[in-house]
Design a protein around this motif. Structure first.
Motif, PDB file in Angstrom:
ATOM      1  N   ASP A  60       0.825  -1.216   0.000  1.00 56.19           N
ATOM      2  CA  ASP A  60       0.000   0.000   0.000  1.00 56.19           C
ATOM      3  C   ASP A  60       0.861   1.270   0.000  1.00 56.19           C
ATOM      4  O   ASP A  60       2.095   1.203  -0.004  1.00 56.19           O
ATOM      5  CB  ASP A  60      -1.014  -0.024   1.159  1.00 56.19           C
ATOM      6  CG  ASP A  60      -0.376   0.110   2.539  1.00 56.19           C
ATOM      7  OD1 ASP A  60       0.790   0.564   2.642  1.00 56.19           O
ATOM      8  OD2 ASP A  60      -1.051  -0.231   3.540  1.00 56.19           O
ATOM      9  N   ALA A  61       0.188   2.416   0.016  1.00 58.03           N
ATOM     10  CA  ALA A  61       0.889   3.705  -0.106  1.00 58.03           C
ATOM     11  C   ALA A  61       1.869   3.952   1.042  1.00 58.03           C
ATOM     12  O   ALA A  61       2.867   4.660   0.884  1.00 58.03           O
ATOM     13  CB  ALA A  61      -0.131   4.838  -0.172  1.00 58.03           C
ATOM     14  N   SER A  62       1.613   3.355   2.201  1.00 61.79           N
ATOM     15  CA  SER A  62       2.502   3.568   3.357  1.00 61.79           C
ATOM     16  C   SER A  62       3.742   2.668   3.294  1.00 61.79           C
ATOM     17  O   SER A  62       4.669   2.828   4.079  1.00 61.79           O
ATOM     18  CB  SER A  62       1.743   3.294   4.665  1.00 61.79           C
ATOM     19  OG  SER A  62       1.557   1.894   4.838  1.00 61.79           O
ATOM     20  N   GLY A  63       3.717   1.685   2.378  1.00 62.43           N
ATOM     21  CA  GLY A  63       4.843   0.739   2.293  1.00 62.43           C
ATOM     22  C   GLY A  63       4.585  -0.572   3.022  1.00 62.43           C
ATOM     23  O   GLY A  63       5.458  -1.425   3.106  1.00 62.43           O
ATOM     24  N   ALA A  64       3.366  -0.728   3.554  1.00 64.17           N
ATOM     25  CA  ALA A  64       2.983  -1.968   4.247  1.00 64.17           C
ATOM     26  C   ALA A  64       2.273  -2.910   3.267  1.00 64.17           C
ATOM     27  O   ALA A  64       1.875  -2.500   2.175  1.00 64.17           O
ATOM     28  CB  ALA A  64       2.051  -1.656   5.414  1.00 64.17           C
ATOM     29  N   LEU A  65       2.107  -4.159   3.681  1.00 69.24           N
ATOM     30  CA  LEU A  65       1.338  -5.111   2.890  1.00 69.24           C
ATOM     31  C   LEU A  65      -0.113  -4.644   2.790  1.00 69.24           C
ATOM     32  O   LEU A  65      -0.715  -4.253   3.783  1.00 69.24           O
ATOM     33  CB  LEU A  65       1.390  -6.494   3.561  1.00 69.24           C
ATOM     34  CG  LEU A  65       0.523  -7.592   2.932  1.00 69.24           C
ATOM     35  CD1 LEU A  65       1.053  -7.984   1.564  1.00 69.24           C
ATOM     36  CD2 LEU A  65       0.469  -8.815   3.838  1.00 69.24           C
ATOM     37  N   ASP A  66      -0.669  -4.679   1.581  1.00 73.34           N
ATOM     38  CA  ASP A  66      -2.099  -4.407   1.396  1.00 73.34           C
ATOM     39  C   ASP A  66      -2.835  -5.704   1.733  1.00 73.34           C
ATOM     40  O   ASP A  66      -2.986  -6.600   0.908  1.00 73.34           O
ATOM     41  CB  ASP A  66      -2.360  -3.990  -0.064  1.00 73.34           C
ATOM     42  CG  ASP A  66      -3.801  -3.532  -0.282  1.00 73.34           C
ATOM     43  OD1 ASP A  66      -4.700  -4.056   0.416  1.00 73.34           O
ATOM     44  OD2 ASP A  66      -4.025  -2.671  -1.144  1.00 73.34           O
ATOM     45  N   ARG A  67      -3.270  -5.814   2.983  1.00 69.85           N
ATOM     46  CA  ARG A  67      -3.794  -7.071   3.508  1.00 69.85           C
ATOM     47  C   ARG A  67      -5.098  -7.493   2.823  1.00 69.85           C
ATOM     48  O   ARG A  67      -5.323  -8.667   2.556  1.00 69.85           O
ATOM     49  CB  ARG A  67      -3.990  -6.979   5.027  1.00 69.85           C
ATOM     50  CG  ARG A  67      -2.691  -6.688   5.777  1.00 69.85           C
ATOM     51  CD  ARG A  67      -2.864  -6.716   7.276  1.00 69.85           C
ATOM     52  NE  ARG A  67      -2.928  -8.066   7.777  1.00 69.85           N
ATOM     53  CZ  ARG A  67      -1.870  -8.821   8.038  1.00 69.85           C
ATOM     54  NH1 ARG A  67      -0.644  -8.363   7.807  1.00 69.85           N
ATOM     55  NH2 ARG A  67      -2.017 -10.041   8.501  1.00 69.85           N
ATOM     56  N   ALA A  68      -5.963  -6.529   2.525  1.00 69.26           N
ATOM     57  CA  ALA A  68      -7.236  -6.862   1.880  1.00 69.26           C
ATOM     58  C   ALA A  68      -6.990  -7.434   0.484  1.00 69.26           C
ATOM     59  O   ALA A  68      -7.600  -8.438   0.091  1.00 69.26           O
ATOM     60  CB  ALA A  68      -8.127  -5.625   1.803  1.00 69.26           C
ATOM     61  N   LYS A  69      -6.090  -6.808  -0.254  1.00 69.22           N
ATOM     62  CA  LYS A  69      -5.782  -7.262  -1.613  1.00 69.22           C
ATOM     63  C   LYS A  69      -5.105  -8.637  -1.585  1.00 69.22           C
ATOM     64  O   LYS A  69      -5.405  -9.513  -2.394  1.00 69.22           O
ATOM     65  CB  LYS A  69      -4.869  -6.224  -2.289  1.00 69.22           C
ATOM     66  CG  LYS A  69      -4.899  -6.277  -3.790  1.00 69.22           C
ATOM     67  CD  LYS A  69      -4.248  -5.025  -4.368  1.00 69.22           C
ATOM     68  CE  LYS A  69      -4.419  -5.003  -5.878  1.00 69.22           C
ATOM     69  NZ  LYS A  69      -3.828  -3.821  -6.474  1.00 69.22           N
ATOM     70  N   MET A  70      -4.184  -8.824  -0.633  1.00 62.31           N
ATOM     71  CA  MET A  70      -3.488 -10.104  -0.524  1.00 62.31           C
ATOM     72  C   MET A  70      -4.455 -11.201  -0.099  1.00 62.31           C
ATOM     73  O   MET A  70      -4.371 -12.330  -0.585  1.00 62.31           O
ATOM     74  CB  MET A  70      -2.322  -9.990   0.471  1.00 62.31           C
ATOM     75  CG  MET A  70      -1.481 -11.244   0.570  1.00 62.31           C
ATOM     76  SD  MET A  70      -0.706 -11.752  -0.994  1.00 62.31           S
ATOM     77  CE  MET A  70       0.755 -10.695  -1.017  1.00 62.31           C
ATOM     78  N   ARG A  71      -5.394 -10.880   0.796  1.00 69.30           N
ATOM     79  CA  ARG A  71      -6.372 -11.882   1.237  1.00 69.30           C
ATOM     80  C   ARG A  71      -7.176 -12.385   0.041  1.00 69.30           C
ATOM     81  O   ARG A  71      -7.407 -13.579  -0.115  1.00 69.30           O
ATOM     82  CB  ARG A  71      -7.314 -11.289   2.293  1.00 69.30           C
ATOM     83  CG  ARG A  71      -8.291 -12.329   2.860  1.00 69.30           C
ATOM     84  CD  ARG A  71      -9.371 -11.708   3.721  1.00 69.30           C
ATOM     85  NE  ARG A  71      -8.886 -11.315   5.012  1.00 69.30           N
ATOM     86  CZ  ARG A  71      -9.128 -10.147   5.599  1.00 69.30           C
ATOM     87  NH1 ARG A  71      -9.860  -9.243   4.985  1.00 69.30           N
ATOM     88  NH2 ARG A  71      -8.648  -9.856   6.782  1.00 69.30           N
ATOM     89  N   GLN A  72      -7.601 -11.454  -0.822  1.00 71.61           N
ATOM     90  CA  GLN A  72      -8.356 -11.841  -2.020  1.00 71.61           C
ATOM     91  C   GLN A  72      -7.538 -12.798  -2.893  1.00 71.61           C
ATOM     92  O   GLN A  72      -8.053 -13.797  -3.384  1.00 71.61           O
ATOM     93  CB  GLN A  72      -8.711 -10.596  -2.844  1.00 71.61           C
ATOM     94  CG  GLN A  72      -9.918  -9.843  -2.308  1.00 71.61           C
ATOM     95  CD  GLN A  72     -10.277  -8.679  -3.219  1.00 71.61           C
ATOM     96  OE1 GLN A  72      -9.404  -8.012  -3.755  1.00 71.61           O
ATOM     97  NE2 GLN A  72     -11.566  -8.430  -3.392  1.00 71.61           N
ATOM     98  N   LEU A  73      -6.265 -12.472  -3.062  1.00 68.09           N
ATOM     99  CA  LEU A  73      -5.397 -13.295  -3.915  1.00 68.09           C
ATOM    100  C   LEU A  73      -5.222 -14.698  -3.341  1.00 68.09           C
ATOM    101  O   LEU A  73      -5.409 -15.695  -4.041  1.00 68.09           O
ATOM    102  CB  LEU A  73      -4.028 -12.626  -4.091  1.00 68.09           C
ATOM    103  CG  LEU A  73      -2.986 -13.453  -4.857  1.00 68.09           C
ATOM    104  CD1 LEU A  73      -3.363 -13.594  -6.323  1.00 68.09           C
ATOM    105  CD2 LEU A  73      -1.588 -12.835  -4.723  1.00 68.09           C
ATOM    106  N   VAL A  74      -4.862 -14.790  -2.053  1.00 71.60           N
ATOM    107  CA  VAL A  74      -4.517 -16.105  -1.496  1.00 71.60           C
ATOM    108  C   VAL A  74      -5.727 -17.023  -1.332  1.00 71.60           C
ATOM    109  O   VAL A  74      -5.562 -18.243  -1.301  1.00 71.60           O
ATOM    110  CB  VAL A  74      -3.719 -15.991  -0.163  1.00 71.60           C
ATOM    111  CG1 VAL A  74      -2.403 -15.293  -0.389  1.00 71.60           C
ATOM    112  CG2 VAL A  74      -4.519 -15.316   0.925  1.00 71.60           C
ATOM    113  N   PHE A  75      -6.935 -16.455  -1.282  1.00 75.88           N
ATOM    114  CA  PHE A  75      -8.102 -17.331  -1.194  1.00 75.88           C
ATOM    115  C   PHE A  75      -8.541 -17.845  -2.555  1.00 75.88           C
ATOM    116  O   PHE A  75      -9.273 -18.814  -2.643  1.00 75.88           O
ATOM    117  CB  PHE A  75      -9.255 -16.651  -0.453  1.00 75.88           C
ATOM    118  CG  PHE A  75      -9.063 -16.722   1.025  1.00 75.88           C
ATOM    119  CD1 PHE A  75      -9.009 -17.947   1.666  1.00 75.88           C
ATOM    120  CD2 PHE A  75      -8.888 -15.583   1.782  1.00 75.88           C
ATOM    121  CE1 PHE A  75      -8.784 -18.030   3.036  1.00 75.88           C
ATOM    122  CE2 PHE A  75      -8.666 -15.658   3.147  1.00 75.88           C
ATOM    123  CZ  PHE A  75      -8.609 -16.885   3.768  1.00 75.88           C
ATOM    124  N   SER A  76      -8.054 -17.199  -3.609  1.00 74.98           N
ATOM    125  CA  SER A  76      -8.424 -17.681  -4.945  1.00 74.98           C
ATOM    126  C   SER A  76      -7.269 -18.419  -5.624  1.00 74.98           C
ATOM    127  O   SER A  76      -7.448 -19.027  -6.670  1.00 74.98           O
ATOM    128  CB  SER A  76      -8.856 -16.492  -5.817  1.00 74.98           C
ATOM    129  OG  SER A  76      -7.783 -15.562  -5.923  1.00 74.98           O
TER     130      SER A  76
END
Length: 202
Positions: A60-76
């Motif tokens: 994300d913009a702060s330099g942290a993991l975008d958790r919502a986006k990653m969650r979507q990816l890893v569940f699919s």
């Protein structure tokens, strides 16, 4: 070295509440979700490798993991999930071991959501506890507390061991379908038992 008790349970089972109540009794709590968050903060130890493997769109913009986006990816995408686990799990385990071994307390409580799914913990822990409640209660709590919809909650549950499998693998079970006072009574009894076991193991 402290006696090591692993705490697990399905999504919405109430692991955080149980861990907080153990903490109120003076038990050191090591939460692997907290470690995971620290690793994926801006400048966290896992960020460079995550960026290299998954691309900047998952940061994300702060330099942290975008958790919502990653969650979507890893569940699919199972391959992506395994790749993320390969980056995070060894680092989480290493940090958890360091914290546990540094503790002067008789025993430490390690909160590991995927304890039985992640074999690396099982040889290291002395005892395992499962927080249990009916699946419909899990779903309702997860929707209310995590802000997830039922479809996502059920998808998360499908990736975890079944309730029956967890119960079969546990040394101890905490029934979290009742009141807070009933929960406190169970935790008080278990705390006394773990202190006794820790003393015997030394």
């Amino acid at each position: 070295m402290s006696y090591k008790v692993g705490l697990t349970g399905g999504i919405g089972s109430g692991k955080s509440t149980v861990a907080t109540l153990f903490g109120e009794l003076g038990v050191p709590v090591i939460d692997t979700d907290v470690i995971s968050h620290q690793l994926t903060l801006p400048d966290g130890a896992a960020i460079l490798e995550i960026r290299a493997k998954f691309g900047t769109e998952y940061i994300d913009a702060s330099g942290a993991l975008d958790r919502a986006k990653m969650r979507q990816l890893v569940f699919s995408d199972n391959a992506a999930r395994h790749q993320l686990e390969k980056i995070l799990h060894p680092r989480i385990l290493s940090q958890a071991k360091m914290l546990a071994e540094a503790s002067p307390a008789p025993y430490v409580l390690l909160v590991v959501p995927l304890l039985f799914e992640t074999s690396a913990y099982q040889d290291w822990l002395n005892r395992t506890v499962v927080v249990d409640c009916p699946e419909e209660v899990q779903i309702a709590r997860a929707i209310q507390r995590e802000g997830l919809n039922e479809e996502i909650v059920r998808a998360i549950m499908a990736k975890q061991l079944s309730r029956a499998q967890r119960l079969q693998l546990a040394n101890d079970v905490i029934d979290n379908a009742g009141s807070l006072s009933q929960l406190r009574q169970q935790i008080s009894r278990l705390n006394q038992n773990f202190l006794w076991l820790a003393e015997r193991s030394n």
